[in-house]
Scaffold this motif. Sequence first.
Motif, PDB file in Angstrom:
ATOM      1  N   ALA A  88      -7.808  17.912   4.373  1.00 53.40           N
ATOM      2  CA  ALA A  88      -7.032  16.700   4.183  1.00 53.40           C
ATOM      3  C   ALA A  88      -5.768  16.747   5.020  1.00 53.40           C
ATOM      4  CB  ALA A  88      -6.674  16.547   2.707  1.00 53.40           C
ATOM      5  N   VAL A  89      -5.536  15.683   5.790  1.00 50.11           N
ATOM      6  CA  VAL A  89      -4.248  15.503   6.446  1.00 50.11           C
ATOM      7  C   VAL A  89      -3.422  14.593   5.557  1.00 50.11           C
ATOM      8  CG1 VAL A  89      -3.046  14.592   8.456  1.00 50.11           C
ATOM      9  CG2 VAL A  89      -5.161  15.866   8.761  1.00 50.11           C
ATOM     10  N   THR A  90      -2.287  15.101   5.104  1.00 48.01           N
ATOM     11  CA  THR A  90      -1.395  14.420   4.176  1.00 48.01           C
ATOM     12  C   THR A  90      -0.016  14.301   4.822  1.00 48.01           C
ATOM     13  OG1 THR A  90      -0.640  16.483   3.166  1.00 48.01           O
ATOM     14  CG2 THR A  90      -2.660  15.492   2.260  1.00 48.01           C
ATOM     15  N   PRO A  91       0.899  13.584   4.200  1.00 50.00           N
ATOM     16  CA  PRO A  91       2.256  13.545   4.767  1.00 50.00           C
ATOM     17  C   PRO A  91       2.873  14.927   4.937  1.00 50.00           C
ATOM     18  CG  PRO A  91       1.996  11.812   3.138  1.00 50.00           C
ATOM     19  CD  PRO A  91       0.748  12.659   3.064  1.00 50.00           C
ATOM     20  N   GLU A  92       2.449  15.880   4.099  1.00 48.75           N
ATOM     21  CA  GLU A  92       3.038  17.221   4.145  1.00 48.75           C
ATOM     22  C   GLU A  92       2.592  18.026   5.357  1.00 48.75           C
ATOM     23  OE1 GLU A  92       3.669  15.451   0.438  1.00 48.75           O
ATOM     24  OE2 GLU A  92       1.705  15.850   1.362  1.00 48.75           O
ATOM     25  N   ASN A  93       1.361  17.810   5.848  1.00 52.45           N
ATOM     26  CA  ASN A  93       0.886  18.629   6.978  1.00 52.45           C
ATOM     27  C   ASN A  93       0.563  17.794   8.215  1.00 52.45           C
ATOM     28  OD1 ASN A  93      -1.540  17.400   6.384  1.00 52.45           O
ATOM     29  ND2 ASN A  93      -2.632  19.261   5.832  1.00 52.45           N
ATOM     30  N   LEU A  94       0.975  16.537   8.227  1.00 53.59           N
ATOM     31  CA  LEU A  94       0.661  15.645   9.334  1.00 53.59           C
ATOM     32  C   LEU A  94       1.175  16.167  10.664  1.00 53.59           C
ATOM     33  CD1 LEU A  94      -0.468  12.932  10.344  1.00 53.59           C
ATOM     34  CD2 LEU A  94       1.734  11.887   9.744  1.00 53.59           C
ATOM     35  N   GLU A  95       2.373  16.727  10.671  1.00 53.16           N
ATOM     36  CA  GLU A  95       2.965  17.205  11.926  1.00 53.16           C
ATOM     37  C   GLU A  95       2.194  18.392  12.489  1.00 53.16           C
ATOM     38  OE1 GLU A  95       5.173  15.628  13.739  1.00 53.16           O
ATOM     39  OE2 GLU A  95       5.040  14.094  12.180  1.00 53.16           O
ATOM     40  N   ILE A  96       1.635  19.235  11.612  1.00 56.97           N
ATOM     41  CA  ILE A  96       0.821  20.370  12.076  1.00 56.97           C
ATOM     42  C   ILE A  96      -0.401  19.841  12.824  1.00 56.97           C
ATOM     43  CG2 ILE A  96      -0.612  22.326  11.354  1.00 56.97           C
ATOM     44  CD1 ILE A  96       1.260  22.661   8.963  1.00 56.97           C
ATOM     45  N   ALA A 136       0.860  -1.193   0.000  1.00 47.43           N
ATOM     46  CA  ALA A 136       0.000   0.000   0.000  1.00 47.43           C
ATOM     47  C   ALA A 136       0.891   1.236   0.000  1.00 47.43           C
ATOM     48  CB  ALA A 136      -0.904  -0.003   1.219  1.00 47.43           C
ATOM     49  N   GLY A 137       0.608   2.169  -0.895  1.00 46.31           N
ATOM     50  CA  GLY A 137       1.422   3.366  -1.016  1.00 46.31           C
ATOM     51  C   GLY A 137       2.512   3.249  -2.053  1.00 46.31           C
ATOM     52  N   LYS A 138       2.643   2.050  -2.643  1.00 46.59           N
ATOM     53  CA  LYS A 138       3.620   1.841  -3.709  1.00 46.59           C
ATOM     54  C   LYS A 138       2.984   1.116  -4.891  1.00 46.59           C
ATOM     55  CE  LYS A 138       8.200  -0.076  -4.676  1.00 46.59           C
ATOM     56  NZ  LYS A 138       9.357  -0.835  -4.113  1.00 46.59           N
ATOM     57  N   ASP A 139       2.396  -0.050  -4.619  1.00 46.51           N
ATOM     58  CA  ASP A 139       1.719  -0.805  -5.679  1.00 46.51           C
ATOM     59  C   ASP A 139       0.260  -0.368  -5.836  1.00 46.51           C
ATOM     60  OD1 ASP A 139       4.021  -2.421  -6.067  1.00 46.51           O
ATOM     61  OD2 ASP A 139       3.427  -3.635  -4.339  1.00 46.51           O
ATOM     62  N   VAL A 140      -0.375  -0.071  -4.718  1.00 48.87           N
ATOM     63  CA  VAL A 140      -1.784   0.366  -4.707  1.00 48.87           C
ATOM     64  C   VAL A 140      -1.900   1.563  -3.771  1.00 48.87           C
ATOM     65  CG1 VAL A 140      -4.181  -0.279  -4.295  1.00 48.87           C
ATOM     66  CG2 VAL A 140      -2.543  -2.021  -5.068  1.00 48.87           C
ATOM     67  N   PHE A 141      -2.544   2.619  -4.252  1.00 47.49           N
ATOM     68  CA  PHE A 141      -2.700   3.834  -3.459  1.00 47.49           C
ATOM     69  C   PHE A 141      -4.110   3.885  -2.871  1.00 47.49           C
ATOM     70  CE2 PHE A 141       0.749   4.611  -6.364  1.00 47.49           C
ATOM     71  CZ  PHE A 141       1.697   5.190  -5.542  1.00 47.49           C
ATOM     72  N   VAL A 142      -4.191   4.304  -1.605  1.00 49.53           N
ATOM     73  CA  VAL A 142      -5.458   4.274  -0.863  1.00 49.53           C
ATOM     74  C   VAL A 142      -5.670   5.616  -0.172  1.00 49.53           C
ATOM     75  CG1 VAL A 142      -6.803   3.091   0.910  1.00 49.53           C
ATOM     76  CG2 VAL A 142      -5.125   1.803  -0.434  1.00 49.53           C
ATOM     77  N   GLY A 143      -6.872   6.181  -0.314  1.00 39.42           N
ATOM     78  CA  GLY A 143      -7.230   7.417   0.396  1.00 39.42           C
ATOM     79  C   GLY A 143      -8.465   7.205   1.238  1.00 39.42           C
ATOM     80  N   GLY A 197       3.031   6.136   5.121  1.00 38.49           N
ATOM     81  CA  GLY A 197       3.021   6.121   3.664  1.00 38.49           C
ATOM     82  C   GLY A 197       2.041   5.151   3.042  1.00 38.49           C
ATOM     83  N   LYS A 198       1.151   4.554   3.856  1.00 40.40           N
ATOM     84  CA  LYS A 198       0.205   3.579   3.334  1.00 40.40           C
ATOM     85  C   LYS A 198      -1.073   4.223   2.795  1.00 40.40           C
ATOM     86  CE  LYS A 198       1.771  -0.193   6.330  1.00 40.40           C
ATOM     87  NZ  LYS A 198       1.350  -1.240   7.304  1.00 40.40           N
ATOM     88  N   MET A 199      -1.371   5.448   3.246  1.00 41.19           N
ATOM     89  CA  MET A 199      -2.535   6.180   2.752  1.00 41.19           C
ATOM     90  C   MET A 199      -2.079   7.519   2.196  1.00 41.19           C
ATOM     91  SD  MET A 199      -5.459   5.337   5.661  1.00 41.19           S
ATOM     92  CE  MET A 199      -6.449   6.767   5.208  1.00 41.19           C
TER      93      MET A 199
END
Length: 365
Positions: A314-322, A250-257, A272-274
Amino acid sequence: MLFSAVIGANAAEPDSKTKPHVAFINPGYGDRGFWKDVRDTMQAAADQFGFELTVFDSDREWSLMAENANRVFAMDPPPDYIIAVNEHQQGTRIILEAQERGIPILMLLNDLTDEQKLKYGRAGNELSQWIGTLTPDNERAGFEIAQSLITALLKKNVKDLPDEICLLSLAGDSLTPASLQRLAGLDEALAKFPVLQEQRRLVVNWSFDEAYRRTADWMAKGGCLDAVWAANDDIALGAIKAIEEAGKIAGKDVFVGGLNWSVAGLQAVGDGKMTMTHGGHFLAGAWVMVLLKDYREGVELLKKHHNLTFGMQAVTPENLEIYKRLLGDRDWDRIDFLQFSLARKPEQGGYLFGIEGLNNIPWVQ
């Protein structure tokens, strides 16, 4: 998000002698998951505002929700206000009985459908006891979950997208307005981004286990799968379990949101799985208490605006820490919900319900 409000010239003073009694018919579980977060944020705001809150948990069973409605209407004395949800389109009966008994009611997170309103009436008009409804922008969330899958594939394939992205869509249910609105957002994305080719659209009843089974079945049959659009985090995580058991990443072969800002969903984003977990709408439990407080104190918003919508994020890897810095510990008592009241801050001109507003207010120590 911001929506406008008009402040009444003759603000009514709240009754300071007794605590207003609010009954919340919770369609979900009170001890876990999304509806626990709704319940907890509502309780935190109710405590700060001096409301007595009684919650009736329905464990996602519409028959139990109907029984809980009976319990609310059998209360003696009756509650001063009712908060309800149009889960599985069961809200009409609750509104109609509240109308008959003269108990003001607010709908939360799921409004009546247009068909229900046409048949039974609208807030503030035919149904005078129905104060209004507070809902998140589910359609935008559904669109952005789909969009995030394309973005993730673009990052993987730096030069270009594949000709076709095989998409499995996992819906919550086929009746609840929030589910239908998220699917409307997905449909908008499918129309705008033809590279997304929906292979199947499956209803999994908001269930991790059912999402796992249906995804596993699809993969076992050799179904094409590059991405999964999931109506909430539990569904997304069930799909991820099936993906991983099939030997894919997940996050490489298949992407999940997904959606909900759940603890497990946030962890999956961090791992990195979602691609994202959309959400923040569990804070509507607190926001509806803010509206109820302002309604009692004479803010005229709901006399003119009966259907109020706030944005999710949306919480993404870019704003997760915020997000983790602001709300990661889920200690809702630290938030001074009074700061969101227009009775307290009429100069604000609109409600700042969302993570942006939380980032700009003083916190309870």
